[in-house]
Write an enzyme that holds these catalytic residues in place. Structure first.
Site, PDB file in Angstrom:
ATOM      1  N   CYS A 268       7.423   1.619   6.054  1.00 20.18           N
ATOM      2  CA  CYS A 268       6.180   1.934   6.768  1.00 20.18           C
ATOM      3  C   CYS A 268       6.050   3.381   7.228  1.00 20.18           C
ATOM      4  O   CYS A 268       5.124   4.072   6.813  1.00 20.18           O
ATOM      5  CB  CYS A 268       6.025   0.999   7.963  1.00 20.18           C
ATOM      6  SG  CYS A 268       5.784  -0.713   7.450  1.00 20.18           S
TER       7      CYS A 268
ATOM      8  N   ARG B  45       8.312  -6.054  13.074  1.00 11.49           N
ATOM      9  CA  ARG B  45       9.438  -5.210  12.661  1.00 11.49           C
ATOM     10  C   ARG B  45      10.377  -6.049  11.817  1.00 11.49           C
ATOM     11  O   ARG B  45      10.721  -7.164  12.218  1.00 11.49           O
ATOM     12  CB  ARG B  45      10.210  -4.718  13.901  1.00 11.49           C
ATOM     13  CG  ARG B  45       9.452  -3.776  14.785  1.00 11.49           C
ATOM     14  CD  ARG B  45      10.081  -3.718  16.154  1.00 11.49           C
ATOM     15  NE  ARG B  45      10.108  -5.033  16.790  1.00 11.49           N
ATOM     16  CZ  ARG B  45      10.845  -5.340  17.867  1.00 11.49           C
ATOM     17  NH1 ARG B  45      11.630  -4.450  18.407  1.00 11.49           N
ATOM     18  NH2 ARG B  45      10.797  -6.550  18.395  1.00 11.49           N
TER      19      ARG B  45
ATOM     20  N   THR C 142       0.870  -1.188   0.000  1.00  8.88           N
ATOM     21  CA  THR C 142       0.000   0.000   0.000  1.00  8.88           C
ATOM     22  C   THR C 142       0.911   1.244   0.000  1.00  8.88           C
ATOM     23  O   THR C 142       0.988   1.963   0.988  1.00  8.88           O
ATOM     24  CB  THR C 142      -0.925   0.019   1.238  1.00  8.88           C
ATOM     25  OG1 THR C 142      -0.133  -0.237   2.425  1.00  8.88           O
ATOM     26  CG2 THR C 142      -2.010  -1.019   1.153  1.00  8.88           C
TER      27      THR C 142
HETATM   28  P1  NAD Z   1       6.109  -6.210  -0.167  1.00  8.75           P
HETATM   29  O1  NAD Z   1       6.200  -5.209  -1.266  1.00  8.75           O
HETATM   30  O2  NAD Z   1       7.345  -6.798   0.400  1.00  8.75           O
HETATM   31  O3  NAD Z   1       5.165  -7.424  -0.624  1.00  8.75           O
HETATM   32  C1  NAD Z   1       3.949  -7.270  -1.278  1.00  8.75           C
HETATM   33  C2  NAD Z   1       3.794  -8.423  -2.253  1.00  8.75           C
HETATM   34  O4  NAD Z   1       2.475  -8.409  -2.787  1.00  8.75           O
HETATM   35  C3  NAD Z   1       4.744  -8.365  -3.454  1.00  8.75           C
HETATM   36  O5  NAD Z   1       5.539  -9.535  -3.488  1.00  8.75           O
HETATM   37  C4  NAD Z   1       3.811  -8.261  -4.658  1.00  8.75           C
HETATM   38  O6  NAD Z   1       4.305  -8.933  -5.784  1.00  8.75           O
HETATM   39  C5  NAD Z   1       2.553  -8.919  -4.115  1.00  8.75           C
HETATM   40  N1  NAD Z   1       1.325  -8.587  -4.843  1.00  8.75           N
HETATM   41  C6  NAD Z   1       0.871  -7.377  -5.235  1.00  8.75           C
HETATM   42  N2  NAD Z   1      -0.298  -7.517  -5.890  1.00  8.75           N
HETATM   43  C7  NAD Z   1      -0.594  -8.833  -5.931  1.00  8.75           C
HETATM   44  C8  NAD Z   1      -1.655  -9.593  -6.475  1.00  8.75           C
HETATM   45  N3  NAD Z   1      -2.659  -9.029  -7.148  1.00  8.75           N
HETATM   46  N4  NAD Z   1      -1.625 -10.933  -6.315  1.00  8.75           N
HETATM   47  C9  NAD Z   1      -0.610 -11.532  -5.658  1.00  8.75           C
HETATM   48  N5  NAD Z   1       0.422 -10.865  -5.120  1.00  8.75           N
HETATM   49  C10 NAD Z   1       0.441  -9.522  -5.253  1.00  8.75           C
HETATM   50  O7  NAD Z   1       5.265  -5.475   0.987  1.00  8.75           O
HETATM   51  P2  NAD Z   1       5.377  -5.698   2.583  1.00  8.75           P
HETATM   52  O8  NAD Z   1       6.540  -4.953   3.112  1.00  8.75           O
HETATM   53  O9  NAD Z   1       5.208  -7.139   2.881  1.00  8.75           O
HETATM   54  O10 NAD Z   1       4.070  -4.899   3.053  1.00  8.75           O
HETATM   55  C11 NAD Z   1       2.772  -5.374   2.777  1.00  8.75           C
HETATM   56  C12 NAD Z   1       1.776  -4.557   3.610  1.00  8.75           C
HETATM   57  O11 NAD Z   1       2.036  -4.776   5.002  1.00  8.75           O
HETATM   58  C13 NAD Z   1       1.859  -3.044   3.403  1.00  8.75           C
HETATM   59  O12 NAD Z   1       0.580  -2.509   3.517  1.00  8.75           O
HETATM   60  C14 NAD Z   1       2.720  -2.586   4.569  1.00  8.75           C
HETATM   61  O13 NAD Z   1       2.463  -1.251   4.937  1.00  8.75           O
HETATM   62  C15 NAD Z   1       2.281  -3.525   5.657  1.00  8.75           C
HETATM   63  N6  NAD Z   1       3.286  -3.752   6.728  1.00  8.75           N
HETATM   64  C16 NAD Z   1       4.602  -3.925   6.389  1.00  8.75           C
HETATM   65  C17 NAD Z   1       5.536  -4.161   7.393  1.00  8.75           C
HETATM   66  C18 NAD Z   1       7.007  -4.307   7.060  1.00  8.75           C
HETATM   67  O14 NAD Z   1       7.825  -4.245   7.983  1.00  8.75           O
HETATM   68  N7  NAD Z   1       7.390  -4.514   5.799  1.00  8.75           N
HETATM   69  C19 NAD Z   1       5.128  -4.225   8.727  1.00  8.75           C
HETATM   70  C20 NAD Z   1       3.779  -4.090   9.028  1.00  8.75           C
HETATM   71  C21 NAD Z   1       2.866  -3.849   8.014  1.00  8.75           C
END
Ligand code: NAD
Length: 432
Positions: A263, A154, A86
């Site tokens: 984030c 985290r 997002t």
């Molecule tokens: P990321 O970019 O590492 O992973 C997202 C994945 O979703 C990607 O691999 C992408 O290819 C896949 N994707 C997108 N559209 C898709 C679809 N239609 N079908 C299948 N797969 C699809 O992101 P992230 O860091 O894991 O973060 C994901 C969410 O979690 C975000 O909203 C983020 O704010 C939240 N979040 C992240 C963390 C963190 O530390 N990274 C911590 C808490 C919350």
């Protein structure tokens, strides 16, 4: 239980693997075929301590599967976690929810029996209402419920955070879904994790409020450090002195570079945008964003001052380039601004990071990745400790740096300025 994680990134992969380790059948889905093919070959696409062992173990015992086929995976599962990105929209502060809505549209054509659909992604308040609307255009509301279960892990501590969360937030007023999720999380709640059931909108907002508060704490202590630098006071004394007050708490009170990562920068912007949408001026968070955005330029000015404005041809070494230690995540790391700025001024940059070369710097002809700390620092005029990896905490600079006039700018206050003075090293730190 039969679970499906849509989006196999930092959140989806870690959560999916940990749920499988607790005995559930989990399919991790991603649209990125390369990522899924790698995982099937047991190649882990991200750096996260402890993750590889858990993936190998649960892939081998058959509880963890990887797939590109979203439709088939949703059909096979009872609980579906949406874990896609997002990011911030190209224009403005709002969260770009296109990945969330895309997935919602894909899911709705695969629902023929009861499914619990959970947003683990960080989504602005009322997004759950929208997802419900999108799915109900094609499916009876009796066949699904949309729940918010924000993620607080985290990077670098993600496995530990899964097993020992401070709290589990479940946003739903659907009793059946709440019962199922209580059961799913029971291995964690039975070990003391707090399970909080709220409204869906409250759960969505809790995530943004938490991240904004933490970003505010970091920015507060960074600004205090700016003041300390003017009045000959050590910021570390201030952090300890205020952190011991239980109403404040000592965590997230370490002065350093601008906060970064995937984030805080995007979530502070998104909540301001939500405030604007609902005609509420979130002025504190707005000034946090501004202060943080100025921070890298401010630290860069100190680099120029340390080098007496003579940057051209100076050899500057960055130790660590990720936004924090124990992750390979470069998203919004302050090095992304600092390294190119110094390179454009003619500095010769070397860097070492335990997670390897970063392709984003490859386009600069005077930026070089070196394979270890020793090689990276040996010729330096200035060493910048950018990320607080353990690897950088006990370096014998005197022995390893060939240039005897080298300087150190420790942006993480890892070393003691007194000890550095005793060794006659020209040492600069934050807030001191
Ligand atoms: P990321 O970019 O590492 O992973 C997202 C994945 O979703 C990607 O691999 C992408 O290819 C896949 N994707 C997108 N559209 C898709 C679809 N239609 N079908 C299948 N797969 C699809 O992101 P992230 O860091 O894991 O973060 C994901 C969410 O979690 C975000 O909203 C983020 O704010 C939240 N979040 C992240 C963390 C963190 O530390 N990274 C911590 C808490 C919350």
């Amino acid at each position: 239980m039969k679970l499906c994680m849509i989006g196999t990134g930092y959140v989806g992969l870690v959560t999916g693997v940990c749920f499988s380790d607790l005995g559930n059948d989990v399919i991790c889905v991603d649209r990125d075929t390369n990522k899924i093919n790698q995982l099937k070959k047991r190649i882990i696409p991200i750096y996260e301590p402890g993750l590889e062992e858990l993936v190998l173990k649960n892939y081998k015992n058959g509880r963890l599967k990887f797939s590109n086929n979203l439709k088939e995976s949703v059909i096979k599962s009872d609980v579906i976690f949406i874990c896609v990105g997002t990011p911030t929209k190209k224009n403005g502060n709002a969260a770009d929810l296109s990945q969330i809505y895309n997935v919602s549209k894909q899911i709705r054509s695969s629902i023929s029996k009861l499914k619990i659909i959970i947003t683990k992604s960080t989504v602005p308040v009322t997004t759950g209402d929208e997802i419900e609307k999108i799915i109900s255009q094609k499916t009876s509301k009796k066949l699904f419920s949309v729940v918010s279960n924000p993620e607080f892990l985290r990077e670098g501590e993600a496995i530990r955070d899964f097993y020992k969360p401070d709290r589990i937030i479940i946003g739903t007023n659907n009793k059946k879904s709440n019962k199922v999720l209580k059961k799913l999380y029971s291995p964690l709640t039975s070990r003391g994790a707090k399970y909080i059931n709220t409204s869906r909108r409250a759960a969505e907002l809790i995530k943004y409020a938490s991240n904004s508060f933490l970003a505010t704490k970091i920015t507060f202590i960074n600004e205090m450090a700016n003041l300390c630098e003017r009045i000959n006071v050590n910021i570390e004394d201030i952090s300890i002195g205020i952190g011991l007050d239980k109403r404040i708490g000592g965590r997230f009170l370490r002065a350093g570079p601008a906060y970064g990562g995937s984030c805080f920068p995007k979530d502070t912007k998104a909540i301001v945008s939500t405030g604007d949408k609902f005609k509420t001026n979130l002025s504190v968070i707005k000034s946090v964003i501004k202060s943080n955005e100025n921070r890298s330029s401010l630290l860069l000015k100190r680099v120029f001052a340390i080098l007496k404005d003579k940057v051209k041809n100076k050899k500057i070494c960055f130790l660590g380039v990720t936004f924090k230690a124990n992750t390979d995540d470069m998203r919004d790391s302050s090095s992304l601004m600092m390294i190119p700025s110094l390179a454009k001024k003619g500095a010769i940059i070397t860097y070492y990071d335990p997670t390897g070369l970063k392709s984003v710097f490859s386009k600069y002809k005077n930026v070089f990745y070196l394979k270890d700390v020793k090689t990276a620092i040996s010729d330096s005029d200035l060493i910048i400790i950018h990320t607080e990896w353990n690897d950088f905490k006990s370096i014998n600079f005197k022995k390893l740096v060939k240039n005897k006039n080298f300087k150190i700018f420790d942006m993480r206050n890892i070393y003691s300025s007194t000890e550095m003075k005793e060794q006659k090293i020209k040492y600069f730190s934050i807030g001191c």
